[in-house]
Design an enzyme around this catalytic site. Structure first.
Site, PDB file in Angstrom:
ATOM      1  N   HIS B  35     -42.400   0.555 -12.931  1.00  0.00           N
ATOM      2  CA  HIS B  35     -41.113   0.512 -13.605  1.00  0.00           C
ATOM      3  C   HIS B  35     -40.477  -0.873 -13.533  1.00  0.00           C
ATOM      4  O   HIS B  35     -39.898  -1.353 -14.488  1.00  0.00           O
ATOM      5  CB  HIS B  35     -40.195   1.563 -12.971  1.00  0.00           C
ATOM      6  CG  HIS B  35     -38.877   1.717 -13.648  1.00  0.00           C
ATOM      7  ND1 HIS B  35     -38.707   2.462 -14.789  1.00  0.00           N
ATOM      8  CD2 HIS B  35     -37.654   1.203 -13.346  1.00  0.00           C
ATOM      9  CE1 HIS B  35     -37.438   2.405 -15.164  1.00  0.00           C
ATOM     10  NE2 HIS B  35     -36.779   1.657 -14.302  1.00  0.00           N
ATOM     11  N   HIS B  86     -34.763   6.600 -19.621  1.00  0.00           N
ATOM     12  CA  HIS B  86     -34.430   7.342 -18.403  1.00  0.00           C
ATOM     13  C   HIS B  86     -35.110   8.702 -18.484  1.00  0.00           C
ATOM     14  O   HIS B  86     -34.475   9.738 -18.365  1.00  0.00           O
ATOM     15  CB  HIS B  86     -32.909   7.460 -18.224  1.00  0.00           C
ATOM     16  CG  HIS B  86     -32.464   7.002 -16.879  1.00  0.00           C
ATOM     17  ND1 HIS B  86     -31.415   7.543 -16.210  1.00  0.00           N
ATOM     18  CD2 HIS B  86     -32.947   6.035 -16.054  1.00  0.00           C
ATOM     19  CE1 HIS B  86     -31.266   6.937 -15.038  1.00  0.00           C
ATOM     20  NE2 HIS B  86     -32.181   6.022 -14.922  1.00  0.00           N
TER      21      HIS B  86
END
Lengths: 227, 744
Positions: B35, B86
């Site tokens: 990430h 998200h």
């Protein structure tokens, strides 16, 4: 004319109201910070939309304790024009300047869309330039705009011609389709729809201007209240 | 939870020249997570175009920045924008996951000094009628939408558009990609750089708690049976706090006392400190005991890895701290000096004066492992190339009923149930809001407006990641051109499965190359974005889903919108009828919603022709020759005509009588999805035709608008004929009906 736009922490339509009266209508407008105890030199006060103090506890419940509301109450008691839009309406109701309460929308969801409202009276500083029965397209954007009052309050609002606007297509379940009301002295008005969002032809609708233009006409006909 | 591999741990030892302690391992784990470090994708992201005359800041900062020219004040203005995902948090806790997704991207924008003026969302959910997951999927939709609504509305940024698609492959992996855009003047741009040795490092905003610890590493692994136990890894958002933080940061920036600023997003304090130091080639030394905390007994690792929301890190000019503090005091926010900028390039973390971590900033932030994951195989395909026999031998279908099926399908129906929950008007800049081809937001103090379009097509990309990616860049640019805007720059969110599987990695590589080719061709450099990998649950990967957000510029003017405005106007199909064959038909919405299957390849794209069509429509719209304009996409010509006919808010629909002749059978002709086509209604057809000729593209007169009915004839046979009110009823009510709980 000089408009004052109150800014609470969490207000987010403050700039929109400022822009509408200053840029779209060409009058002077200034921001009033929530902790000031004076409104300064203003002829009318706008309590704008948003989420004052995060709308924690209840919408408008914390804002009523801010120092500026003492000054607003004082200004209103001397006949000054006060308009509360959306969260501003909620603040006026919580502050006791207007009767009733604003509950969660009947559908329990935030609703943002243009609605049609009808001018129910022209006997107010906020609608004196409109005509009775005139319909206006003005956007709403709220999660808690369902107007509620007890029977006695509702009866007195109707008896005293204090319902200023009604929804033609009620978006939130408001009692008796009420979209905006004024106080007994008719100088304090609260409404859920956003007239400041309907003041610029570029955005597709200018029906909200008549509310500000009414205030301007009323003020120019009358000696302004000193804050 | 993804952890450092043995080779990564060796690399850590080599950097530190010793064994790392527990806190240091935690810090490396998050910074080197997929990430935060893009370790699987970085090699390929380098292939993307990132430069143009307008690009002021490209990838690597918190958001990309584009020059938009001079304002009426004589100053030069700019926009900052970016998209972020998200996905994982939104599956585990839909409301807070989506809400904090909005919060995170907003901070990326205002940390650069820009005021956010628009948000858009690309959403993907599992299907609502899924027999096993349907009810859960509905709850995820409602949670995600109310989370976005809660955060964006309270913060005071309009959510002006987006898209929402339902496919079974998102059952265990919904996607929530949030795009945000802000405006400022060139002299108001700030960077996340810790410059000036000895300058104070100041922590502002919310207090640090235990929420979101290891969120970044959670987002870097697949979901398994026990993923739901990771709910504590999801952060909790407070949009009121974020609004205060926005106003306080912009006001503090105006004091001139701030030299650098960065939000604390993924990997929180760790990421903000090491990245700010790394960019400025400085060190940062601070003491955790000084960090405002809302819980007691937090360990150094917990404080370093917390992803508590609404926090920023800034570096001020030494001696001018009080100017900064007084602004934050006014807004009622914590602002505390927690350390200093140093000259040794080291991130030195102390706890009550005792050093608990000591890591070189540059190695930590920029020297994460880089993997060239194997991808020398064909991208995974979920469907055959050839159509099924039942399709090749089909009989004539009832196209009128099929059109209604499409208009009532989850992908194509009205999304007003979603966007009416978003305040899409606050800040009074929204010229064209949700439901159009592109959203348009004017920029006050300039005569410029920004148009923006968000688009993804996992279906096309599943059939061919490269062609699908090129198509969606073309589609975004066409959306912008259709409202009269010139596409200028892009951001992308690459949502894929597990990159350690070569057939998934091949999807990623092909898609990135496709995006790169198209963005180069359309002059829309990528100024930043996000990669979300490991979107798999129990071994089931999502379809490759790159999402593009492309912005365009135009002179501020009343918008040209989708609905037909007047009766008796000529309807022109700019770009012509397009071509299609049975293979290229297999990825259409028609095949999905009417035939319930999938095969083949995406529609064929001729980028050169597409560019000419876009140039023509821009001229037609900007010069005022179009009363309405709408580009063709899902559902093809028939759906686009229906959308033009159903009317906008408060309008009675104006339909049309359309006649087309085509060598294709009716279903292909009416519902194929060939790109490069735009419907225009006009009072001056000959002008539209002239502009088309000048751009060497086809402009076909296909009919005339008429009152309240839509009729479409194909080769002299009427295939579609219904009142537009009927179509509108199906279109408007579909989503709410599908979301209603099914009681057994």
């Amino acid at each position: 004319m000089r408009f004052g736009v109150v800014v609470f922490p969490g207000s987010n339509c403050d700039h929109d109201a400022w822009y509408a009266v200053s840029k779209n209508l060409g009058h002077s407008a200034q921001f009033i910070w929530h902790d000031s105890s004076s409104l300064g030199e203003v002829d009318a006060v706008i309590l704008p939309g948003g989420f004052s103090y995060g709308d924690y506890l209840r919408c408008g419940a914390i804002a009523k304790f801010s120092p500026v509301m003492t000054a607003v109450r004082d200004f209103a008691s001397r006949g000054g024009l006060v308009v509360g839009i959306c969260n501003g309406f909620q603040v006026l109701v919580e502050s006791g300047l207007l009767p009733g309460a604003l509950l969660r929308n009947r559908e329990l969801k935030f609703v943002c869309r243009p609605v049609t409202i009808r001018v129910e009276t022209t006997n107010s500083p906020f609608t004196c330039r409109a005509s009775k029965g005139q319909t206006l397209i003005v956007p709403v954007a709220h999660g808690e705009g369902c107007y509620f009052a007890d029977d006695a309050t509702l009866a007195s609002l109707k008896r005293d011609d204090r319902v200023i606007f009604r929804y033609m297509d009620n978006p939130n379940g408001s009692l008796d389709d009420i979209a905006g009301i004024c106080n007994q002295s008719r100088n304090v008005m609260g409404m859920m729809p956003h007239p400041e969002r309907a003041a610029d032809a570029l955005l597709g609708c200018t029906d909200g201007r008549v509310i500000f233009e009414s205030m301007l006409q009323f003020l120019s006909a009358k000696k302004p209240v000193l804050a | 939870m993804s952890e450092l591999s043995a080779s990564e741990l060796d690399k850590v030892r080599a950097i530190l020249k010793r064994e790392p302690n527990e806190t240091e391992v935690g810090i490396f784990t998050v910074m080197w997570s997929e990430h935060c470090s893009y370790k699987s994708s970085r090699l390929h992201l380098k292939k993307l175009p990132t430069k143009s005359d307008r690009v002021l800041v490209g990838p690597g900062e918190n958001a990309g920045i584009i020059d938009i020219g001079e304002g009426v004040d004589g100053k030069r203005w700019a926009i900052a924008f970016k998209i972020e995902s998200h996905n994982h948090p939104s599956f585990i806790e839909p409301f807070q996951g989506a809400a904090t997704g909005v919060g995170g991207i907003l901070r990326d924008i205002f940390t650069m000094g820009a005021r956010p003026i628009a948000v858009m969302d690309a959403l993907r959910f599992g299907t609502l009628d899924d027999p096993i997951n349907g009810e859960r999927n509905k709850r995820i939709v409602e949670g995600v939408v109310s989370g976005i609504s809660h955060y964006g509305n309270c913060f005071g940024v309009p959510t002006v558009g987006g898209e929402c698609v339902f496919e079974p492959c998102y059952n265990g992996n919904p996607l929530v990609n949030v795009f945000a855009l802000g405006i400022f003047r060139h002299d108001e741009i700030f960077f996340g750089r810790a410059t000036g040795i000895g300058n104070p490092v100041i922590y502002v905003g919310a207090k640090t708690g235990r929420d979101g610890i290891h969120g970044a590493s959670m987002a870097s692994s697949e979901f398994t049976e026990d993923s739901m136990q990771k709910r504590p890894n999801v952060q909790v958002g407070d949009p009121f706090m974020e609004k205060l933080l926005l106003e306080a940061c912009l006001e503090a920036m105006r004091t001139g006392a701030i030299v650098g600023i960065q939000d604390m997003g993924a990997a929180g304090l760790t990421c903000s400190t090491c990245e700010m130091g790394s960019r400025a080639e400085t060190g940062i030394e601070f003491d955790l005991a000084l960090v405002p905390q809302r819980e007691t007994g937090m360990t150094p690792t917990e404080i370093m890895l917390s992803e508590s929301q609404e926090r920023m890190l800034l570096v001020a000019e030494a001696g001018r701290e009080n100017e900064v503090f007084s602004v934050f005091k006014k807004w009622g926010l914590d602002a505390v000096t927690i350390g200093r900028v140093t000259n040794d390039g080291i991130l030195r973390v102390k706890d009550h004066g005792v050093v608990v971590a000591e890591i070189p900033n540059r190695e930590l932030a920029d020297e994460a492992p880089l993997y060239d994951r194997p991808h020398n195989t064909a991208p995974y395909r979920p469907a055959p190339v050839e159509p099924p026999a039942s399709f090749t031998s089909r009989a004539d279908r009832d196209c009128n009923a099929d059109l209604a099926t499409l208009l009532g399908s989850g992908d194509l129906c009205s999304k007003s149930w979603i966007w009416q929950q978003y305040d899409y008007m606050v800040r009074t800049n929204t010229i064209a809001g949700p439901g159009g081809d592109a959203a348009i937001v004017r920029i006050k103090d300039t005569d410029t407006s920004v148009a923006m379009s968000l688009d993804g097509n996992g279906r096309y990309c599943a059939l061919s990641p490269r062609e699908g990616a090129r198509l969606l860049v073309a589609e975004c640019c066409r959306n912008l051109s259709t409202v009269g805007a010139m596409p200028v720059a892009a951001t992308n969110n690459l949502n894929f499965g597990n990159p350690e599987r070569p057939e998934i990695m091949a999807q990623l590589v092909e898609a990135i190359e496709g995006v790169g080719e198209a963005c180069s061709f359309f002059d829309t450099p990528i100024t930043g974005g996000n990669v979300s990998l490991y979107n798999e649950t129990l071994g089931e990967a999502i379809w490759p889903t790159p999402v593009m957000g492309i912005v365009g510029l135009m002179k501020t003017a009343p918008p040209v919108t989708i609905p037909f405005k007047n009766e008796g106007r000529t309807v022109i199909l700019l770009g012509g009828l397009g071509t299609c064959d049975e293979t290229r038909f297999g990825g259409t919405q028609y095949v999905k919603s009417v035939l319930n299957t999938l095969w083949g390849l995406p529609p064929a794209l001729d980028m050169d022709y597409e560019k000419r069509v876009q140039a023509a429509i821009r001229k037609i719209v900007v010069e005022g020759h179009a009363e309405s304009a709408h580009d063709l996409s899902g559902g093809g010509l028939a759906v686009a005509l229906a959308e033009c006919s159903m009317g906008g808010s408060g309008m009675t629909g104006i339909g049309a009588a359309i006649e087309i002749s085509s060598p294709l059978p009716a279903d292909l002709a009416l519902f194929h999805e060939a790109p490069s086509r735009i419907l225009v209604s006009t009072a001056v057809p000959e002008v539209v035709e002239r502009i088309a000729r000048e751009n060497n593209v086809e402009a076909l007169r296909i009919g005339v608008t008429m009152k309240s009915r839509l009729r479409i004839d194909h080769n002299a046979v009427t295939r579609i004929d219904s009142p537009v009110d009927w179509f509108r009823g199906v279109f408007e009510n579909a989503l709410e009906g599908q979301l209603a709980p099914q009681h057994v």
